[in-house]
Design a protein around this motif. Structure first.
Motif, PDB file in Angstrom:
ATOM      1  N   LYS A 149      -1.014  11.000  -0.950  1.00  0.00           N
ATOM      2  CA  LYS A 149      -1.393  11.280  -2.340  1.00  0.00           C
ATOM      3  C   LYS A 149      -0.134  11.602  -3.160  1.00  0.00           C
ATOM      4  N   LEU A 150       0.748  12.423  -2.566  1.00  0.00           N
ATOM      5  CA  LEU A 150       2.003  12.750  -3.268  1.00  0.00           C
ATOM      6  C   LEU A 150       2.862  11.505  -3.452  1.00  0.00           C
ATOM      7  N   GLN A 151       2.938  10.703  -2.374  1.00  0.00           N
ATOM      8  CA  GLN A 151       3.777   9.492  -2.452  1.00  0.00           C
ATOM      9  C   GLN A 151       3.258   8.540  -3.535  1.00  0.00           C
TER      10      GLN A 151
ATOM     11  N   ALA B 152       9.604  12.155   4.011  1.00  0.00           N
ATOM     12  CA  ALA B 152       8.483  12.548   4.878  1.00  0.00           C
ATOM     13  C   ALA B 152       8.450  14.072   4.972  1.00  0.00           C
ATOM     14  N   ILE B 153       9.629  14.673   5.135  1.00  0.00           N
ATOM     15  CA  ILE B 153       9.718  16.131   5.247  1.00  0.00           C
ATOM     16  C   ILE B 153       9.368  16.773   3.901  1.00  0.00           C
ATOM     17  N   PHE B 154       9.925  16.201   2.850  1.00  0.00           N
ATOM     18  CA  PHE B 154       9.671  16.726   1.492  1.00  0.00           C
ATOM     19  C   PHE B 154       8.169  16.712   1.190  1.00  0.00           C
ATOM     20  N   HIS B 155       7.541  15.581   1.424  1.00  0.00           N
ATOM     21  CA  HIS B 155       6.121  15.462   1.082  1.00  0.00           C
ATOM     22  C   HIS B 155       5.262  16.376   1.945  1.00  0.00           C
ATOM     23  N   ALA B 156       5.634  16.515   3.211  1.00  0.00           N
ATOM     24  CA  ALA B 156       4.834  17.383   4.097  1.00  0.00           C
ATOM     25  C   ALA B 156       4.892  18.825   3.606  1.00  0.00           C
ATOM     26  N   LEU B 157       6.084  19.285   3.252  1.00  0.00           N
ATOM     27  CA  LEU B 157       6.223  20.682   2.815  1.00  0.00           C
ATOM     28  C   LEU B 157       5.599  20.865   1.428  1.00  0.00           C
TER      29      LEU B 157
ATOM     30  N   HIS C 167       2.374   9.294  -6.305  1.00  0.00           N
ATOM     31  CA  HIS C 167       2.902   9.725  -7.612  1.00  0.00           C
ATOM     32  C   HIS C 167       4.425   9.846  -7.600  1.00  0.00           C
ATOM     33  N   SER C 168       5.062   9.593  -6.450  1.00  0.00           N
ATOM     34  CA  SER C 168       6.527   9.709  -6.424  1.00  0.00           C
ATOM     35  C   SER C 168       7.133   8.332  -6.155  1.00  0.00           C
ATOM     36  N   ALA C 169       7.456   8.006  -4.912  1.00  0.00           N
ATOM     37  CA  ALA C 169       8.082   6.698  -4.651  1.00  0.00           C
ATOM     38  C   ALA C 169       7.119   5.550  -4.964  1.00  0.00           C
ATOM     39  N   GLY C 170       5.816   5.813  -4.913  1.00  0.00           N
ATOM     40  CA  GLY C 170       4.836   4.728  -5.076  1.00  0.00           C
ATOM     41  C   GLY C 170       4.594   4.058  -3.742  1.00  0.00           C
ATOM     42  N   ASN C 171       5.646   3.480  -3.222  1.00  0.00           N
ATOM     43  CA  ASN C 171       5.647   2.980  -1.838  1.00  0.00           C
ATOM     44  C   ASN C 171       7.094   2.778  -1.429  1.00  0.00           C
ATOM     45  N   PRO C 172       7.371   2.784  -0.119  1.00  0.00           N
ATOM     46  CA  PRO C 172       8.740   2.453   0.305  1.00  0.00           C
ATOM     47  C   PRO C 172       8.994   0.974   0.024  1.00  0.00           C
ATOM     48  N   SER C 173      10.251   0.594  -0.114  1.00  0.00           N
ATOM     49  CA  SER C 173      10.596  -0.788  -0.462  1.00  0.00           C
ATOM     50  C   SER C 173       9.902  -1.809   0.449  1.00  0.00           C
ATOM     51  N   SER C 174       9.285  -2.801  -0.176  1.00  0.00           N
ATOM     52  CA  SER C 174       8.588  -3.854   0.595  1.00  0.00           C
ATOM     53  C   SER C 174       9.566  -4.587   1.496  1.00  0.00           C
ATOM     54  N   ILE C 175      10.769  -4.788   1.004  1.00  0.00           N
ATOM     55  CA  ILE C 175      11.763  -5.563   1.766  1.00  0.00           C
ATOM     56  C   ILE C 175      12.242  -4.748   2.973  1.00  0.00           C
TER      57      ILE C 175
ATOM     58  N   PRO D 166       0.846  -1.203   0.000  1.00  0.00           N
ATOM     59  CA  PRO D 166       0.000   0.000   0.000  1.00  0.00           C
ATOM     60  C   PRO D 166       0.881   1.252   0.000  1.00  0.00           C
ATOM     61  N   VAL D 167       0.391   2.321  -0.612  1.00  0.00           N
ATOM     62  CA  VAL D 167       1.184   3.548  -0.782  1.00  0.00           C
ATOM     63  C   VAL D 167       1.753   4.038   0.546  1.00  0.00           C
ATOM     64  N   ALA D 168       0.940   4.067   1.589  1.00  0.00           N
ATOM     65  CA  ALA D 168       1.381   4.646   2.871  1.00  0.00           C
ATOM     66  C   ALA D 168       2.116   3.631   3.743  1.00  0.00           C
ATOM     67  N   GLY D 169       2.368   2.432   3.204  1.00  0.00           N
ATOM     68  CA  GLY D 169       3.106   1.422   3.959  1.00  0.00           C
ATOM     69  C   GLY D 169       2.229   0.232   4.310  1.00  0.00           C
TER      70      GLY D 169
END
Ligand code: GLU
Length: 399
Positions: free
Chosen positions: A262-264, A102-107, A266-274, A65-68
């Motif tokens: 929402k931003l994530q 996290a900081i980038f997306h928040a700002l 379109h950017s990372a998609g999701n953090p690495s599953s591993i 999932p996008v948010a983890g």
């Protein structure tokens, strides 16, 4: 063809640039000690590596999932609630590919052109650059060594304008290692109550690495009535020596977490599953190794601060947390190198050190300070010892 106007407003990260320079000089055969990047020299704990291995073999190699993952968001919510006394639910948590996103997306999710962000200096290099990239204005507030490099309530009150959108706090702080006490934060909270349009980004990534006995304090914990205006950011890079795994997380008001997701998407998609599987093991597994690591850091802190403060012209701030020694060196600026070059500023001082001593440090000006440098003591005692000897000898050659 040319990059965007937004790109024209920012410079590349100075911490990573100097570290990359050190790596390439070393690859070219130069004997370089890099104390530039803030990265624990310990290995990631084996149970974390095993969990990531198991996850890969079990097929956890696909999108999450996008948010983890649900499991990791629940574990992080638990950590915020239990360990930091910041009430969090899994839905109110986002997992990101490191603390930085996290900081980038928040700002990026909140700043409109002209919005201001109050940033106490010295600051971590990326805060103002991200603000500028997003079209905002960094309102830098200098702090001094004599004030413990902490923003006072009065300074905050003076810095806030109708355009202020955020205040960024970082405790323990990079590059100084300064820590805001519960009383400091309570005083800042009083100011913030009078300015309901200002949010607070509390970057607590160095929380586990502290040298005093006082419990860690964080704004959303000290002032729960402000929690719906606070984004608390944390991660495992520093605490679990997982810099390369790229896992960070944040909790805050639901609207902000959703906007960041929402931003994530379109950017990372999701953090690495591993990496997320490793992070889950890190949060749920033993934490007792940390006491030993902090003892190592404390010993190195004593070694480094002792040696630096014995060098004429170097004034070191004994860090209360994190693993950096931040030094002011105004008396070394204006000195002459053995080749007859004048050390005009701290960039020239650090260039001289890398050329003359083979030691890579980051100039204080990279952090919005002046006339000084930051030395990361997340390195072995032997490496530190050798680096300090070289720095001392190079400074002694300045005329
Ligand atoms: N936060 C660390 C530092 O300041 C890592 C490098 C970076 O991203 O700036 O050295």
């Amino acid at each position: 063809m040319h990059p965007s106007k937004a790109m024209g407003r920012i410079a590349a990260s100075r911490t990573t640039a100097i570290t990359d320079l050190a790596t390439s000089l070393r690859a070219a055969g130069r004997d370089i000690i890099s104390l530039s990047v803030g990265e624990p020299d310990f290995d990631t704990p084996p149970h974390v590596i095993d969990a990531a291995n198991d996850a890969m073999r079990a097929g956890q190699t696909r999108y999450t999932p996008v948010a983890g993952t649900a499991a990791l968001r629940a574990a992080v919510a638990d950590m915020f609630t239990q360990d930091m006394s910041i009430a969090a639910t899994p839905d109110g948590v986002i997992i990101t590919a490191g603390g930085k996103p996290a900081i980038f997306h928040a700002l990026a999710a909140t700043l409109d052109p002209g919005d201001e962000v109050v940033i106490p200096a010295p600051y971590w290099v990326s805060y103002p650059e991200i603000v500028r990239y997003c079209g905002g204005e960094a309102r830098i507030v200098p702090t001094s060594q004599s004030a413990g490099y902490r923003l006072s309530a009065m300074q905050l009150a003076d810095a806030i304008t109708p355009r202020s959108r955020w205040l960024i706090l970082n405790s323990p702080g990079n590059p100084t290692g300064a820590i805001y006490s519960a009383d400091d934060l309570a005083a800042l909270a009083d100011v913030l109550r009078a300015h309901p349009h200002v949010m607070v980004l509390s970057d607590d990534i160095y929380r586990p690495i502290r040298y005093g006995d006082a419990p860690h304090a964080s704004l959303a914990q000290i002032a729960p009535d402000l929690a719906d205006r606070v984004l608390t950011v944390n991660g495992l890079a520093k605490s679990h020596a997982m810099t390369g795994w790229r896992i960070g997380y944040a909790t805050g008001p639901q609207w902000l977490i959703s906007a960041m997701a929402k931003l994530q998407s379109h950017s990372a998609g999701n953090p690495s599953s591993i990496s997320q599987a490793g992070a889950l093991a890190a949060l749920q597994g033993p934490q007792d190794f940390l006491t030993g690591w902090v003892m190592h850091f404390a010993r190195r802190r004593t070694l480094v601060c002792g040696a630096l403060s014995a060098m004429p012209g170097v004034v070191v701030f004994p860090p209360e947390g994190a693993f950096y020694a931040y030094c002011e060196t105004p008396d070394l600026i204006g000195k002459t190198t053995p080749d007859g070059n004048i050390i005009g500023d701290d960039e020239a001082l650090c260039r001289y050190l890398i050329e003359e001593a083979g030691v890579a440090l980051v100039p204080a000006s990279s952090f919005g300070g002046e006339n000084g440098f930051r030395l990361s003591f997340a390195a072995s005692d032997d490496v530190l010892d050798q680096a300090l000897k070289r720095i001392g000898a190079a400074f002694a050659r300045l005329g």
